[in-house]
Design an enzyme around this catalytic site. Structure first.
Site, PDB file in Angstrom:
ATOM      1  CG  ASP A  82      -1.957   1.018   1.265  1.00 38.58           C
ATOM      2  OD1 ASP A  82      -2.416   1.400   0.171  1.00 38.58           O
ATOM      3  OD2 ASP A  82      -2.372   1.448   2.369  1.00 38.58           O
ATOM      4  N   GLY A 185      -8.108   8.596   6.724  1.00 38.24           N
ATOM      5  CA  GLY A 185      -8.279   8.974   8.123  1.00 38.24           C
ATOM      6  C   GLY A 185      -9.718   9.070   8.594  1.00 38.24           C
ATOM      7  CB  SER A 223     -12.549   4.184   6.771  1.00 37.37           C
ATOM      8  OG  SER A 223     -11.666   3.082   6.887  1.00 37.37           O
TER       9      SER A 223
HETATM   10  P1  13P Z   1      -9.018   4.878   5.280  1.00 37.70           P
HETATM   11  O1  13P Z   1      -8.176   5.809   6.058  1.00 37.70           O
HETATM   12  O2  13P Z   1     -10.302   5.545   4.857  1.00 37.70           O
HETATM   13  O3  13P Z   1      -9.283   3.601   5.957  1.00 37.70           O
HETATM   14  O4  13P Z   1      -8.239   4.555   3.919  1.00 37.70           O
HETATM   15  C1  13P Z   1      -7.246   3.563   3.905  1.00 37.70           C
HETATM   16  C2  13P Z   1      -6.454   3.575   2.650  1.00 37.70           C
HETATM   17  O5  13P Z   1      -6.774   4.204   1.678  1.00 37.70           O
HETATM   18  C3  13P Z   1      -5.225   2.757   2.639  1.00 37.70           C
HETATM   19  O6  13P Z   1      -4.497   2.940   1.469  1.00 37.70           O
HETATM   20  O1  G3H Z   2      -3.304   5.073   3.479  1.00 34.38           O
HETATM   21  C1  G3H Z   2      -2.590   4.770   4.399  1.00 34.38           C
HETATM   22  C2  G3H Z   2      -2.912   3.585   5.217  1.00 34.38           C
HETATM   23  O2  G3H Z   2      -3.985   3.856   6.082  1.00 34.38           O
HETATM   24  C3  G3H Z   2      -1.684   3.085   5.917  1.00 34.38           C
HETATM   25  O3  G3H Z   2      -1.340   3.951   6.931  1.00 34.38           O
HETATM   26  O4  G3H Z   2       1.048   4.481   6.555  1.00 34.38           O
HETATM   27  O5  G3H Z   2      -0.021   4.703   8.832  1.00 34.38           O
HETATM   28  O6  G3H Z   2       0.428   2.442   7.859  1.00 34.38           O
HETATM   29  P1  G3H Z   2       0.145   3.887   7.571  1.00 34.38           P
HETATM   30 ZN    ZN Z   3      -4.595   4.935   0.702  1.00 31.71          ZN
END
Ligand code: 13P
Ligand code: G3H
Ligand code: ZN
Length: 321
Positions: A82, A185, A223
């Site tokens: 990710d 977030g 989310s």
């Molecule tokens: P959220 O913060 O809405 O859960 O999004 C997560 C996300 O896009 C991870 O790449």
């Molecule tokens: O989009 C980001 C994801 O929520 C991952 O978050 O970089 O804090 O692990 P992180």
């Molecule tokens: Zn993301």
């Protein structure tokens, strides 16, 4: 079952008009909760790992957790990086066996973004992995200052339909993360704001008209930030703000039907885990056995994931399509 690629999952999801949940994992409890929920609901799944998760948990531990998930589960599982921010990180993950990586160069000018993505695509495709790119900025549903009179502008933060076509053609990415008012977030919107569904439809249509077929789009920041979880967190000692806001489930539903095939969820998992831990510790202040508060918290994450699979992503029952 060995790990699968997101390409296979997306092809089936696009046909069946459902979305695949891409859930962020950082530790054993999250992996277990997600996999148990998907196994019980017979849903395919993407486990995604950020650079931060790798730093927190150590890539080797995460790899072993995924291996454990694959060996206990029967559902198809893809493992995805990710928000990979460099070619080197993407390469490292592909070499470790990730079936999919995201290269996020969305902060770079268009040509540079294409160039970085193309380099990752060339490497990934040679090694049997697939690549997600991103075009646009995840600034949330604020007024997109590039917009004038509702027309699409290349100067704005949101993804421009024609640019999306050029970007996919030139970079060769297998899926595209778009900006349509989404953001990461727990504080996404102010008041009654929504995703720009008309733009999503325009992006989808432009890709189709350009001969790219039913092209898989990715919705980051998906989310919903359920109010009951925020209330629960604050009831048991948390101090989250009054202004938490997520993407309404109805918006995700439309996005799913319009072709957002990968739906990224991290914040809601964090909220469920935190609510569960806070509640268990508040109700049992003498408790110091981690299993006594991590266990109930894991269960809350599992219930949340089940709800998403059944009622939001509609991928329950599609594991063996
Ligand atoms: P959220 O913060 O809405 O859960 O999004 C997560 C996300 O896009 C991870 O790449
Ligand atoms: O989009 C980001 C994801 O929520 C991952 O978050 O970089 O804090 O692990 P992180
Ligand atoms: Zn993301």
């Amino acid at each position: 079952m060995p790990l699968t690629t997101t390409k296979e999952l997306f092809a089936k999801a696009l046909k069946g008009k459902y979305a695949i949940g891409a859930f962020n994992v950082n530790n054993m409890e999250l992996v277990q909760a997600i996999i148990e929920a998907c196994e019980e609901e017979k849903a395919p799944v993407i486990l995604q790992i950020s650079r931060g998760a790798r730093t927190y948990a150590n890539p080797v531990y995460l790899r072993k957790l995924i291996e454990a998930a694959v060996s206990v589960a029967t559902i198809p599982i893809a493992v995805h990086l990710d928000h990979g921010d460099t070619f080197e990180l993407c390469k490292e993950c592909i070499d470790e066996g990730f079936t999919s990586v995201m290269i996020d160069a969305s902060h770079e000018p268009f040509e540079k973004n294409v160039e970085i993505c193309k380099r990752v695509v060339d490497y990934a495709h040679k090694h049997g992995a697939v690549v997600e790119g991103e075009l646009g900025h995840l600034v949330g549903a604020q007024f997109d200052e590039g917009e004038e009179g509702g027309g699409y502008s290349t100067g704005g933060h949101y993804t421009h339909p024609e640019e999306a076509v050029t970007f996919v053609h030139q970079s060769g990415v297998d899926s595209l993360a778009i900006a349509i008012g989404n953001s990461h977030g727990a504080y996404k919107f102010k008041g009654e704001q929504h995703l720009d569904i008309e733009r999503l439809k325009a992006i989808k249509k432009a890709l189709l008209d350009a001969g790219l077929g039913d092209y898989p789009l990715v919705l980051h920041g998906a989310s919903s930030v359920p109010k009951d979880l925020v209330v629960e967190i604050n009831k048991y000692g948390g101090k989250m703000g009054e202004d938490t806001a997520g993407v309404p489930e109805a918006d995700i539903e439309i996005a799913r039907r319009t072709g957002c095939t990968k739906v990224n969820i991290d914040t809601d998992l964090r909220l469920a885990l935190t609510a569960g831990i806070r509640k268990a510790l508040f109700e049992n202040p003498k408790e110091f056995d981690p299993r006594k508060y991590l266990g109930p918290a894991r269960k809350m994450v599992k219930e949340l994931v089940r709800h998403k699979l059944r009622n939001v992503l509609c991928c329950a029952g599609h594991a063996f399509d």
